[in-house]
Design an enzyme around this catalytic site. Structure first.
Site, mmCIF file in Angstrom:
data_model
loop_
_atom_site.group_PDB
_atom_site.id
_atom_site.type_symbol
_atom_site.label_atom_id
_atom_site.label_comp_id
_atom_site.label_asym_id
_atom_site.label_seq_id
_atom_site.Cartn_x
_atom_site.Cartn_y
_atom_site.Cartn_z
ATOM 1 N N GLY A 68 1.792 -5.604 -6.981
ATOM 2 C CA GLY A 68 2.335 -5.641 -8.339
ATOM 3 C C GLY A 68 3.143 -4.417 -8.700
ATOM 4 O O GLY A 68 4.248 -4.517 -9.239
ATOM 5 N N ASP A 99 -2.731 3.859 -6.883
ATOM 6 C CA ASP A 99 -3.377 2.950 -7.834
ATOM 7 C C ASP A 99 -4.766 2.678 -7.259
ATOM 8 O O ASP A 99 -4.992 1.698 -6.563
ATOM 9 C CB ASP A 99 -2.558 1.668 -7.961
ATOM 10 N N CYS A 157 -7.549 1.649 -13.327
ATOM 11 C CA CYS A 157 -7.769 0.780 -14.490
ATOM 12 C C CYS A 157 -9.209 0.976 -14.958
ATOM 13 O O CYS A 157 -9.923 0.019 -15.260
ATOM 14 C CB CYS A 157 -7.475 -0.682 -14.168
#
Length: 430
Positions: free
Chosen positions: A243, A310, A363
């Site tokens: 992504g 990430d 996240c």
């Protein structure tokens, strides 16, 4: 299926999840296989009920006085869907395929039950063991943040600017009534139905042509904050399904050398089709498994301009989308993730050239995975130093985010996004 029959199905699935402590997706899938008469619309509506129940699992059980699938769903209809007792009673009427009628005790609980005296883990629908960490981040805003984290997430898409502008994409999707995302200049937000379901975007012609990707606005912002520039050599070290790699390619107009990899080759599997559809120019390096495993980035050590990490994390910032995850989280899960984060940050540091930039993203809302992870790297690698993240690339973000000692934290209550954390570091030139 009638609305009442869907409630019966959701109760059955919730009881299965509670009894066997199994992932919600597995329980929902198995129910569907055993009840093939249920159409796609029925299955989607039932899944929506189940996930709403998981969002409000603790508070619903508190209101109703017991933790069963039935109690959770009854409480959810009041707390999450805003139904009054007469409306709930009309659905629980005992008719064919409907749940049995409400008992007098259940009616009383619906009318009189309150969260006023509930402990924070109940009022906020969160595991008790993470509350000290979340309180350290949120302070007096703990309960407001947790309550927003228990709501449904919006449905955001990132327009692929390699193929068209946001305005052109909005026009092409006009039948879905999209609106521009408040902060990301790349995003559109698609309205959800009253039951929390959105349209089937994965079969939309524009999606199939690579015109957009489904991506939370917070993830879009994190990609923008990575600061990728044309001409750079950039490594997306934990690329997963790709992504953010796709976002970076679009941001640089395919004018950067972008390398995507992941320690788990299985997570990379979706990236190839996504690259084909989007037109993004990304070099994918898939590690081998077993004895032949080798470092696929060894030739890049000390030469990379920008590394995006990430990182694998507990996903506490995505509980709106994955409410099942918060009840499956265990203390051991956190310690395992912390070890993985240290390993991947160390690898990222070795890739950087002098003056190169490392952007660390999770996240997660837990400081142990965020500021503490950055502090750990700074102690282990004296040539790495923390620098301020440039928020100017996202107009209006500066007023919304929560600043931490090492980075910035997005959250549903402040930014309206998933709970993304971003910190920026650099390798000293001298």
């Amino acid at each position: 299926m009638t609305p009442s029959a869907r409630l019966s199905a959701a109760i059955e699935i919730l009881d299965d999840i509670l009894a066997r402590r199994r992932p919600a997706a597995d329980a929902i899938k198995d129910w569907g296989l055993a009840h093939r008469f249920a159409g796609s619309g029925d299955r989607a509506a039932i899944a929506s009920l189940v996930y709403d129940g998981l969002r409000r699992r603790a508070s619903s059980a508190w209101i109703m006085g017991e933790e069963t699938g039935r109690a959770i769903l009854i409480g959810t209809l009041r707390l999450q869907r805003g139904l009054a007792e007469p409306s709930i009673a009309s659905l629980f009427d005992g008719a064919r395929f409907a749940p049995p009628p409400l008992t007098e005790a259940e009616r009383a609980r619906l009318l009189e039950g309150s969260l006023t005296e509930a402990p924070p883990e109940v009022a906020g629908d969160a595991p008790a063991f993470v509350l000290p960490s979340l309180a350290a981040l949120f302070g007096e805003d703990l309960l407001p943040e947790l309550r927003v984290l228990a709501r449904r997430a919006p449905l955001d898409i990132r327009v692929n600017t390699l193929k068209q502008s946001r305005a052109a994409a909005a026009e092409a999707l006009a039948d879905l009534s999209p609106v521009e995302t408040p902060l990301s200049a790349l995003g559109l937000r698609v309205p959800l139905g009253e039951d929390g379901r959105g349209p089937a975007l994965h079969v939309d012609p524009l999606f199939l042509e690579g015109g957009f990707e489904i991506q939370d606005e917070g993830s879009q912002i994190a990609s923008l904050l990575a600061g990728a520039k044309p001409g750079e050599t950039i490594v997306d070290l934990c690329a997963g399904g790709g992504g953010k790699s796709l976002a970076l390619a679009a941001m640089t107009g395919n004018a950067a050398r972008l390398i995507a990899t992941d320690a788990d080759p299985r997570r990379l599997a979706p990236i190839h089709e996504r690259l084909r559809r989007s037109g993004a120019a990304v070099e994918v390096r898939t590690p081998r498994t077993g004895k032949a495993r080798a470092d696929v980035l060894a030739d890049l050590d000390g030469s990379v301009d920008r590394v995006l990490v990430d990182a694998p994390c507990t996903g506490t910032g995505t509980w709106r989308r994955n409410p099942d995850a918060k009840w499956r989280l265990r203390p051991g899960s956190l310690s395992g993730r912390i070890a993985e984060q240290a390993e991947v940050l160390d690898r990222a540091a070795r890739l950087l050239r002098p003056g190169g930039t490392l952007v660390y993203v999770t996240c997660s809302l837990l400081p142990e995975e965020n500021d503490a992870a950055v502090d750990g790297l700074l102690k282990r690698e004296r040539a790495i130093r923390a620098v301020a993240t440039d928020l100017a690339v996202v107009p209006g973000l500066d007023e919304k985010v929560r600043r931490t000692e090492r980075g910035i934290q997005m959250s549903p209550a402040l930014t309206g996004t998933d709970g993304f954390y971003v910190a920026t570091m650099t390798r000293k030139s001298g």
